[in-house]
Structure formats: C-alpha cells, structure tokens
Design a protein around this motif. Structure first.
Motif, mmCIF file in Angstrom:
data_model
loop_
_atom_site.group_PDB
_atom_site.id
_atom_site.type_symbol
_atom_site.label_atom_id
_atom_site.label_comp_id
_atom_site.label_asym_id
_atom_site.label_seq_id
_atom_site.Cartn_x
_atom_site.Cartn_y
_atom_site.Cartn_z
ATOM 1 N N SER A 273 0.814 -1.199 0.007
ATOM 2 C CA SER A 273 -0.113 0.020 -0.138
ATOM 3 C C SER A 273 0.971 1.204 0.061
ATOM 4 N N LYS B 224 2.459 1.629 -3.211
ATOM 5 C CA LYS B 224 1.512 2.133 -4.362
ATOM 6 C C LYS B 224 1.639 3.666 -4.272
ATOM 7 N N GLU C 19 2.745 6.230 -7.254
ATOM 8 C CA GLU C 19 1.853 7.114 -7.955
ATOM 9 C C GLU C 19 2.157 8.774 -7.767
ATOM 10 N N SER D 44 -0.978 5.170 -12.512
ATOM 11 C CA SER D 44 -1.566 4.097 -11.405
ATOM 12 C C SER D 44 -0.441 2.994 -11.376
ATOM 13 N N ALA D 45 -0.503 2.349 -10.281
ATOM 14 C CA ALA D 45 0.468 1.281 -10.044
ATOM 15 C C ALA D 45 -0.084 0.239 -9.076
ATOM 16 N N ALA D 46 0.255 -1.043 -9.318
ATOM 17 C CA ALA D 46 -0.093 -2.205 -8.477
ATOM 18 C C ALA D 46 1.214 -2.654 -8.113
ATOM 19 N N VAL E 210 5.436 -5.557 -10.052
ATOM 20 C CA VAL E 210 5.148 -4.179 -10.200
ATOM 21 C C VAL E 210 4.366 -3.744 -11.579
#
Length: 296
Positions: A116, A119, A123, A130-132, A143
């Motif tokens: 979290s 992320k 960002e 956006s990123a995950a 990533v």
C-alpha cells in the motif's frame, strides 16, 4: 475351463501424485515460516497496544516496532527475501526511481515491503498514473505501472507545460524532446478540452498530423494552425463538419497548397480565405522610361 478376464489398463496416476507431492512440499516449506511470521507479527501488534498516558506525560515507545523488525529479520533468514523485481508498463520512469519508491532492494525481507505504501509512493511520481504491487513468494516483487502519455504542450500565462489526456500537468523541465506535439493555447478550459479537440481532428488523418497548434478563442471555439503557417478558424457549432469540409477541399482543390494565411470556416454556407500579399522582391520590375526621341 474358465477364461481369465482381461483387465482394462488403469490410467497412470504417478504424474498427478508427483504434482500433489510437489505442492505439499511447497506448502510445508513456506507454510511454516509464514505461520510463524504471522503469529509473531500478531503478538507484536498486541504487545504494542499500550494504554494512553495522561496530558503532559511522555508516550512510552511501542515495543511492537522492535519486535516487528526482529520478525522481519527472522523471515529473511528463513529465505523470504527479495530476489527478483519485475516491472511491467515502464517506458519513461527510470528503474532506480522505481526501486527508491518501493523502498526495497535485493536481499530485503519481502514481508517488510508494504504494497500500500509502495503504491502511494509510485503514484506520486510525475510519470506514473497508477501502480499495482504484488508480493509473489518466496522472493519476487511484481510491479505493474500505467504511465501518463503526453498529449500536448499547454501554453498559458507565458508558460509551457506538458499535459496528458486528462489535462494533468506532467512536471517536465526539458520540453525539447516533445517538440513534435501540438501546442494548445489558452487557460484551464483549453487544458481540459485538449483531448476532445485532438480526437475530433484525428477523424481526418490527412490533416491531423499537420496541426501544430490550437488556440481557444473566448473559451467557445478553436483556431487551428496548420503547417505552422495557416490559421483555420473553426466554428463554435458543428466543428467536426467544418473540419471534414476542409479535408474534402484539400483533397479536391489543394487549398492548403496555395499562398493562404487564414481560412475562415465559421459560416456554414461559405469559406473565406485570405491570401498572402506578394513581397516586393517578388513583384515584377518596372520598365525604365525610354529616352525622348527614341522609338519604342
């Protein structure tokens, strides 16, 4: 004499048993360390829940911080460390910046990486939309990035800034490598409406690549510059129809190949063009007067 019945061949189950055995070994290998880490982390959090002190009294240090660090070190010794970092979707953001945002490097306990927080930090980077982040045990960080795509250069208040399709400003100091992008001139309405305008212009692929700039006039309509020399005045209403009309005129009559300064398409039933005045050096030279008495 009784005949012996032939038995049908039984399907082999060795491959399936082998796969099941491998899965069981994998669960046994990583299940115990994960269960141990979860138990220790839970105990650390519970032990760190201290009663609040009264006003003016110092807050005692939370013992869970040191215990959690010890737990992370233990998981690292058990083999749960970062051994691979996979990044998809990166085209502009450099890898070192991504690693700094992840706050992880090779050998970091993988359970110490907070997806979290990573992320949020990713960002916050200028090019990341956006990123995950995923932890793929035992040692892979995955990533996935969606980067911003530059759309145009926004000119306003004597400034030039790079914007994406959302109209978001991409903080870039050197705009020289984006010189081929069109320039959008105007205030916030021009920034917000740039994508809609360029999408409309793209409906005529023979003209769209020749657009070098667009100026929002009175926050109502656009003037478009073609080949950095011809200004096309589009109407407030039915801008798409006027643009299609210009494309057809160019295909049939090559109007943009003429010595034209402006093309006014604001009136639906007519087209007004203003041509360039010839320069003095291109004008034909005046004839010298003949001397008196000589025949012409």
């Amino acid at each position: 004499m009784a005949r012996a019945r032939a038995r049908a061949p039984q399907p082999r189950s060795r491959p399936r048993r082998r796969r099941n055995a491998q899965n069981l070994r994998r669960v046994a290998l990583w299940g115990a360390p994960l269960a141990l880490a979860a138990g220790l982390a839970g105990g650390a959090i519970l032990s760190g829940t201290l009663p609040a002190r009264g006003p003016g009294q110092e807050q005692a240090p939370r013992p869970s911080q040191g215990l959690l660090a010890s737990v992370m070190d233990l998981t690292g010794k058990l083999g749960l460390v970062v051994t691979d970092i996979q990044v998809d979707g990166r085209s502009t953001t450099d890898r070192e910046t991504i690693l700094a945002a992840l706050d992880a490097h090779y050998g970091t306990p993988i359970l110490a990486v907070n997806p979290s927080r990573a992320k949020q930090q990713l960002e916050a980077l200028p090019w990341v939309r956006s990123a995950a982040i995923e932890r793929r045990l035992p040692g892979t960080l995955y990533v996935r990035l969606v980067e911003r795509r530059p759309l145009a250069v926004w000119q306003h208040d004597s400034k030039h800034e790079l914007i994406d399709r959302d109209g978001t400003v991409i903080p870039v100091t050197d705009l020289s490598r984006f010189a081929k992008l069109p320039t959008v001139v105007g205030g916030d309405p021009a920034r917000r409406g740039a994508a809609q305008l360029l999408d409309l212009l793209a409906n005529e692929p023979s003209l769209a690549p020749r657009v070098t700039a667009a100026v929002l006039v009175g926050d109502r309509r656009w003037n478009v510059r073609i080949d950095n020399q011809i200004d096309v005045m589009l109407p407030e209403d039915d801008m798409a129809g006027a643009w299609a009309k210009l494309a057809q005129l160019e295909r049939n009559n090559r109007v943009l190949q003429r010595d034209v300064e402006t093309i006014d398409l604001r009136l639906p039933d007519r087209l007004v063009m203003r041509v360039s005045e010839p320069s003095t050096k291109d004008a034909p030279a005046a004839k010298k007067p003949h001397a008196p008495g000589k025949s012409t």
